[in-house]
Design a protein around this motif. Structure first.
Motif, PDB file in Angstrom:
ATOM      1  N   GLN A  65       0.820  -1.401   0.232  1.00  0.00           N
ATOM      2  CA  GLN A  65       0.157   0.111   0.464  1.00  0.00           C
ATOM      3  C   GLN A  65       0.978   1.534   0.083  1.00  0.00           C
ATOM      4  O   GLN A  65       0.508   1.924  -0.440  1.00  0.00           O
ATOM      5  CB  GLN A  65      -0.755   0.125   1.288  1.00  0.00           C
ATOM      6  N   TRP A  72      -2.366   5.003  -6.388  1.00  0.00           N
ATOM      7  CA  TRP A  72      -3.967   4.276  -5.204  1.00  0.00           C
ATOM      8  C   TRP A  72      -4.642   4.541  -6.530  1.00  0.00           C
ATOM      9  O   TRP A  72      -5.695   3.128  -6.650  1.00  0.00           O
ATOM     10  CB  TRP A  72      -4.555   5.101  -4.000  1.00  0.00           C
ATOM     11  N   PHE A  80      -6.422  -1.391  -2.396  1.00  0.00           N
ATOM     12  CA  PHE A  80      -6.807  -0.390  -1.973  1.00  0.00           C
ATOM     13  C   PHE A  80      -8.884  -0.633  -2.197  1.00  0.00           C
ATOM     14  O   PHE A  80      -8.734  -0.505  -2.916  1.00  0.00           O
ATOM     15  CB  PHE A  80      -6.549   1.017  -1.795  1.00  0.00           C
TER      16      PHE A  80
END
Length: 153
Positions: A65, A72, A80
């Motif tokens: 992450q 993202w 995510f």
């Protein structure tokens, strides 16, 4: 005043209190760190990135992450989840404020509504407060030209 004296004591206490209250009220330390890291990336705050990457790791945020946070939107749903994506989209909208003002504000309605679908009113207020708080810290640290490396957990 030296560069290490960042703020008046009362201002620093108030900013720290806002940050702490917002994080506590959000109730998800890992998500809070993703939010502050993303805002710090957008604001190019090396000190805050250095600090919050270390904190994120302590809260169990995965290296994957952290590695993919700047991309993202392109990272898969396995990196995510929908709630994290909503929080990150709101973070970007509040941090950059480039929306169409004629539509009633700078945060696009669809971004706000998506976040509101994942957070109750109280948590949404804390999420927005957290975004505001980290943007304040970013501006102080960048404005004062504070370099990374001064944070010790």
């Amino acid at each position: 005043m030296s560069r290490t004296e960042l703020l008046d004591r009362e201002v620093g206490k108030a900013m720290s209190a806002l940050s702490a209250a917002a994080k506590h009220g959000l109730g998800d330390p890992a998500l809070a760190e993703l939010v502050v890291i993303r805002a710090s990336q957008l604001n190019h705050c090396a000190f805050c990135l250095d600090m919050h990457l270390a904190i994120a790791r302590k809260h169990g945020v995965s290296e994957r992450q952290l590695d993919l946070l700047s991309a993202w939107e392109e990272a898969g749903d396995d990196v995510f989840d929908a709630r994290e994506r909503a929080a990150l989209a709101l973070t970007e909208a509040v941090t950059v404020l480039t929306g169409d003002a004629s539509r009633g504000g700078f945060v696009p309605d669809e971004v706000y509504e998506e976040a509101a679908g994942h957070f109750d009113d109280v948590r949404l207020a804390h999420l927005i407060a957290l975004i505001v708080a980290i943007n304040n810290w970013n501006r102080v640290m960048v404005g004062r030209r504070i370099e990374p490396g001064g944070y010790t957990p």
